[in-house]
Design a protein around this motif. Structure first.
Motif, short mmCIF file in Angstrom:
data_model
loop_
_atom_site.label_atom_id
_atom_site.label_comp_id
_atom_site.label_asym_id
_atom_site.label_seq_id
_atom_site.Cartn_x
_atom_site.Cartn_y
_atom_site.Cartn_z
N GLY A 8 9.59 -6.12 9.50
CA GLY A 8 9.01 -5.09 9.24
C GLY A 8 9.76 -4.09 9.94
O GLY A 8 9.72 -4.18 11.22
N GLY A 9 10.51 -3.05 9.42
CA GLY A 9 11.31 -2.12 10.11
C GLY A 9 10.67 -0.78 10.02
O GLY A 9 11.33 0.15 9.68
N GLY A 10 9.41 -0.64 10.46
CA GLY A 10 8.65 0.89 10.59
C GLY A 10 8.77 1.05 12.27
O GLY A 10 9.78 0.47 12.76
N GLU A 31 13.56 -5.93 6.57
CA GLU A 31 12.90 -4.90 5.97
C GLU A 31 12.69 -4.90 4.28
O GLU A 31 13.63 -5.29 3.79
CB GLU A 31 13.48 -3.25 6.47
N LYS A 33 11.79 -2.83 1.96
CA LYS A 33 12.44 -1.57 1.50
C LYS A 33 13.67 -1.54 1.71
O LYS A 33 14.53 -2.16 2.26
CB LYS A 33 11.41 -0.53 1.84
N LYS A 39 7.56 5.15 6.19
CA LYS A 39 5.98 5.71 6.51
C LYS A 39 6.57 6.77 7.57
O LYS A 39 5.96 7.90 7.68
CB LYS A 39 5.29 4.78 6.93
N ILE A 42 7.40 10.06 6.81
CA ILE A 42 6.50 11.17 6.10
C ILE A 42 5.36 11.57 7.24
O ILE A 42 4.23 12.18 6.86
CB ILE A 42 5.74 10.66 4.72
N THR A 43 5.39 10.91 8.27
CA THR A 43 4.48 11.45 9.04
C THR A 43 4.55 12.83 9.50
O THR A 43 5.49 13.56 9.60
CB THR A 43 4.49 10.52 10.51
N CYS A 48 6.85 14.52 11.97
CA CYS A 48 6.78 13.27 12.68
C CYS A 48 6.25 13.81 14.31
O CYS A 48 7.01 14.11 15.21
CB CYS A 48 8.18 12.54 12.68
N SER A 131 11.55 -9.38 2.05
CA SER A 131 10.20 -9.36 1.99
C SER A 131 9.53 -10.78 2.66
O SER A 131 10.02 -11.78 1.80
CB SER A 131 9.54 -8.96 1.02
N GLY A 163 2.88 -3.50 9.55
CA GLY A 163 1.79 -2.33 9.30
C GLY A 163 0.62 -2.64 8.77
O GLY A 163 0.32 -3.82 8.65
N THR A 166 -2.28 1.13 4.33
CA THR A 166 -2.28 2.57 3.61
C THR A 166 -0.95 3.08 3.08
O THR A 166 0.12 2.42 3.65
CB THR A 166 -2.92 3.33 4.29
N SER A 172 4.08 -0.84 3.70
CA SER A 172 2.93 -1.69 4.13
C SER A 172 1.75 -1.96 3.45
O SER A 172 1.03 -0.85 3.30
CB SER A 172 2.67 -0.68 5.58
N GLY A 359 -5.93 6.35 3.26
CA GLY A 359 -6.10 6.24 4.66
C GLY A 359 -4.87 6.72 5.26
O GLY A 359 -3.78 6.25 4.81
N VAL A 387 2.39 -6.67 16.48
CA VAL A 387 2.40 -5.21 17.08
C VAL A 387 2.00 -3.94 15.87
O VAL A 387 2.12 -4.44 14.78
CB VAL A 387 3.88 -5.04 17.53
C1 LIG Z 1 0.87 10.33 5.65
C2 LIG Z 1 0.71 9.83 6.98
C3 LIG Z 1 1.11 10.64 8.24
C4 LIG Z 1 1.12 10.05 9.40
N1 LIG Z 1 1.49 10.87 10.65
C5 LIG Z 1 1.26 10.42 11.86
C6 LIG Z 1 1.91 10.95 12.89
O1 LIG Z 1 2.02 12.60 12.46
N2 LIG Z 1 1.72 10.58 14.29
C7 LIG Z 1 1.26 9.65 14.31
O2 LIG Z 1 1.02 9.09 15.58
N3 LIG Z 1 0.94 8.66 13.44
C8 LIG Z 1 1.15 8.99 12.07
N4 LIG Z 1 0.62 8.30 11.08
C9 LIG Z 1 0.23 6.89 11.09
C10 LIG Z 1 1.83 5.94 11.56
O3 LIG Z 1 2.65 6.41 10.72
C11 LIG Z 1 1.68 4.58 11.60
O4 LIG Z 1 0.34 4.16 12.38
C12 LIG Z 1 2.76 3.77 11.95
O5 LIG Z 1 3.75 4.04 11.21
C13 LIG Z 1 2.50 2.41 12.23
O6 LIG Z 1 3.62 1.64 12.28
P1 LIG Z 1 4.07 0.15 12.01
O7 LIG Z 1 5.53 -0.06 12.39
O8 LIG Z 1 2.93 -0.58 12.59
O9 LIG Z 1 3.72 0.27 10.60
P2 LIG Z 1 4.69 0.74 9.39
O10 LIG Z 1 5.48 1.98 9.88
O11 LIG Z 1 4.01 1.00 8.22
O12 LIG Z 1 5.75 -0.11 9.22
C14 LIG Z 1 5.75 -1.38 8.60
C15 LIG Z 1 6.94 -1.99 8.07
O13 LIG Z 1 6.96 -3.31 7.56
C16 LIG Z 1 7.54 -3.51 5.97
N5 LIG Z 1 6.98 -4.72 5.74
C17 LIG Z 1 5.75 -4.81 5.28
N6 LIG Z 1 5.47 -6.12 4.80
C18 LIG Z 1 6.86 -6.68 4.93
C19 LIG Z 1 7.14 -7.98 4.54
N7 LIG Z 1 6.36 -8.68 4.22
N8 LIG Z 1 8.49 -8.24 4.96
C20 LIG Z 1 9.43 -7.45 5.39
N9 LIG Z 1 9.00 -6.17 6.01
C21 LIG Z 1 7.66 -5.95 5.43
C22 LIG Z 1 7.32 -2.06 5.62
O14 LIG Z 1 8.40 -1.94 4.59
C23 LIG Z 1 7.29 -1.13 6.71
O15 LIG Z 1 8.47 -0.51 6.88
C24 LIG Z 1 0.86 8.77 9.59
C25 LIG Z 1 0.35 7.92 8.59
C26 LIG Z 1 0.44 8.45 7.27
C27 LIG Z 1 0.07 7.52 6.20
#
Ligand SMILES: Cc1cc2nc3c(=O)[nH]c(=O)nc-3n(C[C@H](O)[C@H](O)[C@H](O)COP(=O)(O)OP(=O)(O)OC[C@H]3O[C@@H](n4cnc5c(N)ncnc54)[C@H](O)[C@@H]3O)c2cc1C
Length: 423
Positions: A8-10, A31, A33, A39, A42-43, A48, A131, A163, A166, A172, A359, A387
């Protein structure tokens, strides 16, 4: 073979990969995608909101979903450390209203590009369009993962950073829950949080587009007004939409509503909007009397123009059971009392949240009881780290959710690197 495989490269995954690599490990990042951080990009409406500059205790208070679990990782890498981290990567930041921190450029892309550049500098091997389908076990021990195309990556440590569930077009889509369950983890039912609420009241749709500022919103369980039934209350800004209500005040309240509906499917929630929270009922009644006395022959519709937004006047008069063309000097005492009452308790019947996909964050996820708060190591499966939003941790708006992702990602990256080096 990699020392550390990050899935996961978020926000959380990039952070984990960077810190594991900085600690001297060979890191592979999968990753799903074709680019990192969709994600993240678009935060904050594309700006962001990277973190929040308030003291750490306040950060924790703004994380209603298991905020205290974040204490240790925030102590090691707090909001100021996140700010330093991005400024060192060449993203100057600014602090706005509510201590929200944004890039000075107002470009979320600057944050994703800075992370991508640092991953490159740290020589992290990034596999796009890859994936994870299953975790890979040998003799009961975790040794890596298999992709949907059948690629195998073995690693001494695996960090799950997939992630929540949503905005699934960003990648994610809940995969992480399945992968964590393969390792024996309990997944608390994912629910949408920071999500709009649905109403079938026709007048609500009629007001679509209307936003209200400085109002008070109270939600009551089972549609019954009473101290014990009060689910949530707050002041601020809200919005009417074609399906119900939204806006900051509603998004904040939505988490409790989602949990109530999970436990009480089909039960109603009554929202009462106080349009004039700064006035007592008596003061508002006096104000109404003054306005009506100043132009006694005015129709009710026109007389309310100073007190209500235009698009709300017609539905409001209907809810009060009155005719719009009544001269105000013909209104009975009880009719005026009803106008005052409605202005301070405008009812919206709510029947559900919008979908999980809508959400801003997922409430629920991998149980934090099964994860070490300092290292994010799984207590169920050696070599696994979990994480970010995949965990049962969720925060309000204000930069707190990204702080969770960054702090947990860094802690797991360093711990996984440490563990990988000793194997
Ligand atoms: C519209 C919107 C606006 C937001 N604005 C804010 C903000 O301004 N400030 C804030 O604090 N929070 C904000 N959030 C919340 C925040 O974006 C998330 O809580 C945060 O991105 C979570 O980080 P993460 O790395 O855990 O997950 P993500 O950022 O969702 O990253 C997960 C990654 O894992 C990858 N993945 C999933 N499954 C697999 C798989 N099987 N194999 C390989 N890769 C996979 C996905 O493609 C994705 O790139 C917002 C959310 C949304 C939807």
């Amino acid at each position: 073979m990699a020392d550390v495989l990050v899935i996961g490269g978020g926000a959380a995954g990039c952070m984990a990969a960077i810190w594991a690599a900085r600690a001297g490990c060979k890191v592979t990042l999968w990753e799903k995608k074709d680019r990192l951080g969709r994600k993240l990009a678009i935060t904050g409406k594309g700006r962001c909101n990277v973190t929040n500059a308030a003291p750490v205790d306040e950060l924790i208070r703004n994380i209603p979903g298991n905020g205290r679990f974040m204490h240790s990782s925030f102590a090691a890498f707090d909001n100021l450390a996140v700010m330093d981290f991005f400024e060192e990567l060449g993203v100057p930041l600014k602090v706005e209203r509510g201590q929200r921190v944004f890039p000075q450029s107002d470009r979320a892309a600057d944050v994703t590009e800075a992370l991508a550049a640092e991953l490159l500098r740290q020589k992290v091997r990034i596999c796009y369009n890859t994936s994870a389908r299953h975790l890979l076990f040998r003799d009961g021990a975790l040794v890596g993962a298999v992709s949907t195309r059948g690629e195998r990556e073995t690693a001494a440590a695996v960090i799950l950073a997939c992630g929540g569930a949503t905005y699934q077009a960003t990648g994610s889509n809940g995969d992480g829950y399945k992968l964590a369950a393969e390792a024996g983890h309990t997944v608390i039912e994912p629910l949408p949080a920071l999500v709009p609420l649905v109403s079938n009241d026709e007048w609500v749709a009629e007001c679509s587009g209307l936003s209200l500022r400085n109002v008070e919103l109270k939600l009551y369980k089972h549609g019954q007004v009473g101290k014990k039934q009060l689910l949530d209350s707050g002041f601020g800004e809200m919005l009417f939409t074609h399906f119900g209500i939204s806006g900051p005040l509603v998004l904040t309240a939505s988490r409790k509503a989602a949990i109530f509906w999970r436990d009480n499917p089909g039960a109603p929630i009554l929202a009462l909007i106080n349009l004039k929270p700064a006035l007592s009922a008596e003061q508002l009644a006096q104000r109404l009397e003054r306005d009506f006395a100043a132009a006694p022959k005015r129709h009710l519709h026109n007389a309310l123009e100073e007190l209500l937004p235009k698009s709300l006047i017609e539905p409001f008069i209907r809810l009060a059971g009155l005719a719009a063309d009544r001269a105000v000097n013909t209104l009975l005492h009880r009719e005026k009392a009803e106008i005052v009452r409605l202005m301070q308790a405008l009812p919206v019947n709510l029947c559900g949240t919008r979908s999980l996909n809508e959400g801003i964050v997922t409430c629920g996820g991998v149980s934090v009881k099964e994860v070490e708060p300092k290292t994010f190591a799984s207590k169920k499966c050696g070599g696994l780290y979990i994480v970010g939003e995949l965990l049962d941790v969720d925060a309000l708006t204000g930069g707190y959710n990204l702080q969770v992702a960054f702090s947990s990602g860094r802690a797991a990256g360093l711990a996984a690197a440490e563990a990988a080096k000793t194997i």
